[in-house]
Design a protein around this motif. Structure first.
Motif, mmCIF file in Angstrom:
data_model
loop_
_atom_site.group_PDB
_atom_site.id
_atom_site.type_symbol
_atom_site.label_atom_id
_atom_site.label_comp_id
_atom_site.label_asym_id
_atom_site.label_seq_id
_atom_site.Cartn_x
_atom_site.Cartn_y
_atom_site.Cartn_z
ATOM 1 N N ASN A 161 -11.115 -4.057 -7.601
ATOM 2 C CA ASN A 161 -10.994 -2.612 -7.372
ATOM 3 C C ASN A 161 -9.901 -1.989 -8.218
ATOM 4 O OD1 ASN A 161 -12.632 -0.977 -5.495
ATOM 5 N ND2 ASN A 161 -12.348 -2.729 -4.154
ATOM 6 N N TYR A 162 -8.888 -2.787 -8.582
ATOM 7 C CA TYR A 162 -7.782 -2.240 -9.359
ATOM 8 C C TYR A 162 -8.219 -1.796 -10.755
ATOM 9 C CZ TYR A 162 -4.589 -3.896 -5.754
ATOM 10 O OH TYR A 162 -3.943 -4.088 -4.570
ATOM 11 N N SER A 194 1.749 1.999 -3.669
ATOM 12 C CA SER A 194 0.720 2.714 -4.421
ATOM 13 C C SER A 194 0.539 4.130 -3.890
ATOM 14 C CB SER A 194 -0.613 1.952 -4.372
ATOM 15 O OG SER A 194 -1.056 1.803 -3.044
ATOM 16 N N GLU A 221 1.973 -2.456 -6.721
ATOM 17 C CA GLU A 221 1.302 -3.007 -5.545
ATOM 18 C C GLU A 221 0.677 -4.368 -5.849
ATOM 19 O OE1 GLU A 221 -2.687 -2.383 -2.873
ATOM 20 O OE2 GLU A 221 -1.920 -0.679 -4.004
ATOM 21 N N ILE A 222 0.042 -4.483 -7.017
ATOM 22 C CA ILE A 222 -0.619 -5.735 -7.390
ATOM 23 C C ILE A 222 0.383 -6.890 -7.439
ATOM 24 C CG2 ILE A 222 -1.874 -6.930 -9.232
ATOM 25 C CD1 ILE A 222 -3.047 -4.215 -10.022
ATOM 26 N N VAL A 272 0.459 1.380 -8.875
ATOM 27 C CA VAL A 272 -0.612 0.447 -8.497
ATOM 28 C C VAL A 272 -0.290 -0.950 -9.020
ATOM 29 C CG1 VAL A 272 -3.028 -0.170 -8.889
ATOM 30 C CG2 VAL A 272 -2.426 2.150 -8.264
ATOM 31 N N LEU A 273 0.236 -1.036 -10.250
ATOM 32 C CA LEU A 273 0.692 -2.323 -10.762
ATOM 33 C C LEU A 273 1.795 -2.891 -9.882
ATOM 34 C CD1 LEU A 273 0.793 -1.696 -14.633
ATOM 35 C CD2 LEU A 273 -0.709 -3.259 -13.405
ATOM 36 N N THR A 309 -0.919 4.678 -12.214
ATOM 37 C CA THR A 309 -1.209 3.313 -12.662
ATOM 38 C C THR A 309 0.009 2.394 -12.505
ATOM 39 O OG1 THR A 309 -0.670 3.954 -14.942
ATOM 40 C CG2 THR A 309 -2.972 4.056 -14.282
ATOM 41 N N ARG A 312 -8.679 -7.209 -6.091
ATOM 42 C CA ARG A 312 -8.195 -7.156 -7.467
ATOM 43 C C ARG A 312 -9.213 -6.473 -8.379
ATOM 44 N NH1 ARG A 312 -3.704 -10.594 -8.534
ATOM 45 N NH2 ARG A 312 -2.397 -10.316 -6.699
ATOM 46 N N PHE A 360 -8.345 1.917 -11.592
ATOM 47 C CA PHE A 360 -7.177 2.702 -11.964
ATOM 48 C C PHE A 360 -6.992 2.801 -13.479
ATOM 49 C CE2 PHE A 360 -6.423 1.404 -7.621
ATOM 50 C CZ PHE A 360 -6.030 2.597 -7.049
ATOM 51 N N LYS A 380 0.831 -1.207 0.000
ATOM 52 C CA LYS A 380 0.000 0.000 0.000
ATOM 53 C C LYS A 380 0.868 1.259 0.000
ATOM 54 C CE LYS A 380 -3.898 -2.193 0.132
ATOM 55 N NZ LYS A 380 -4.759 -2.222 -1.060
#
Length: 317
Positions: free
Chosen positions: A258-259, A130, A298-299, A295-296, A292, A256, A262, A127
């Motif tokens: 929720n992603y 991101s 983080e994923i 965030v990737l 973005t 996932r 973005f 977190k």
């Protein structure tokens, strides 16, 4: 859950994201100022959501929640998402579609830090990754707003700050509204947001801007404007929210799912560039990449850390 159902859930969630992402684009098509378009969106969207809620036996009872929890239900509806959406529409009077869409996309990232503040939930390393992306995206767009001002172009800085305020207030709303969504359901709470927010915004728009919106004049307006307002209320607000909530409620991994949110600035940028002919600056593109991209990160945080660990172990050996 069948594979087909899983794909339908993700497709619904993605369609909901498209509804969110195209809202900035549709607002521009209305040709109206932020305060007035907010009233139209909440009036038409609230009416559509009200019809949906009343058509279902599970959501038909709209009185009991107001009787049991009047202060949080009304307060969160008006001073939470309604106020955030008002700032969102106002921001589009100053900033570009890409700037507003990118900053609003940071809302789920802010949620993580609001949860830490409100509930004491620790912020994990993914977190934080991101969060760094959100910070860089905001910094880039704030810089872009200042550059526009220095260059003598349209001053987008107020719009950037308003969009940032929308994301921040929206994050608090999303955290504080969760127990009431669990109790009363997402459709009813969303219906309250727009149905109760409409008269509040109508008064604010009238007193502050001197614009007293008359919903009965909808079809007296130019066809293009009327169509854009109906699209904003029915598709971007009612259908978009329902698809988004239904999809997230049925995907195997809601986090996932929720992603997908973005993707919003990317979709908004494509619509703005190809249809509105908007100019997209390098700074705005970098802001999209920052949000973005991180965030990737983080994923795939665990996968990246494992790969780096294996590489380090191989080098040491």
């Amino acid at each position: 859950m069948s594979r087909t159902m899983v794909w339908l859930a993700y497709l619904a969630a993605f369609a909901g994201v498209c509804g969110h992402a195209s809202s900035e684009f549709v607002v521009k098509l209305t040709g109206l100022a932020g305060a007035e378009v907010s009233v139209w969106r909440f009036t038409l969207g609230g009416l559509a959501l009200l019809l949906v809620a009343l058509s279902r036996s599970a959501t038909r009872d709209l009185i009991t929640p107001l009787r049991q929890d009047p202060v949080p239900v009304i307060g969160l509806s008006i001073f939470g998402m309604a106020f955030a959406q008002f700032l969102f529409h106002w921001a589009l009077d100053y900033a570009s579609v890409v700037q507003v869409a990118t900053l609003v996309t940071t809302m789920p990232i802010f949620v993580v830090f609001v949860v830490r503040l409100v509930e004491g939930t620790p912020v994990t390393a993914p977190k934080i990754v991101s969060g760094i992306g959100a910070f860089l995206g905001c910094l880039l767009l704030l810089t872009d707003g200042v550059i526009h001002k220095v260059d003598g172009d349209v001053n987008s800085l107020p719009g950037v700050l308003l969009a940032l305020g929308c994301a921040f207030i929206g994050a608090f709303y999303l955290v504080l509204v969760r127990p009431y969504i669990k109790t009363y359901g997402a459709i009813r709470m969303t219906t309250y947001t727009f149905a109760l927010g409409a008269p509040f915004l109508w008064i604010v728009c009238g007193l502050a801007w001197g614009i007293w919106v008359n919903p009965l004049t909808l079809f007296d307006r130019p066809p293009g404007q009327a169509g854009a307002l109906i699209t904003l209320g029915v598709w971007n607000t009612c259908i978009g929210f329902i698809l988004w909530l239904w999809g997230l409620g049925h995907v195997p991994d809601p986090a996932r799912g929720n992603y997908l949110f973005f993707l919003k600035p990317v979709i908004a940028a494509l619509l703005a560039f190809f249809i509105l002919g908007s100019h997209i600056t390098v700074t705005q593109i970098l802001a999209i990449v920052a949000v973005t991209g991180f965030v990737l990160g983080e994923i795939f945080f665990d996968e990246i850390r494992s790969a780096l660990g294996r590489r380090r172990a191989a080098q040491d050996s």
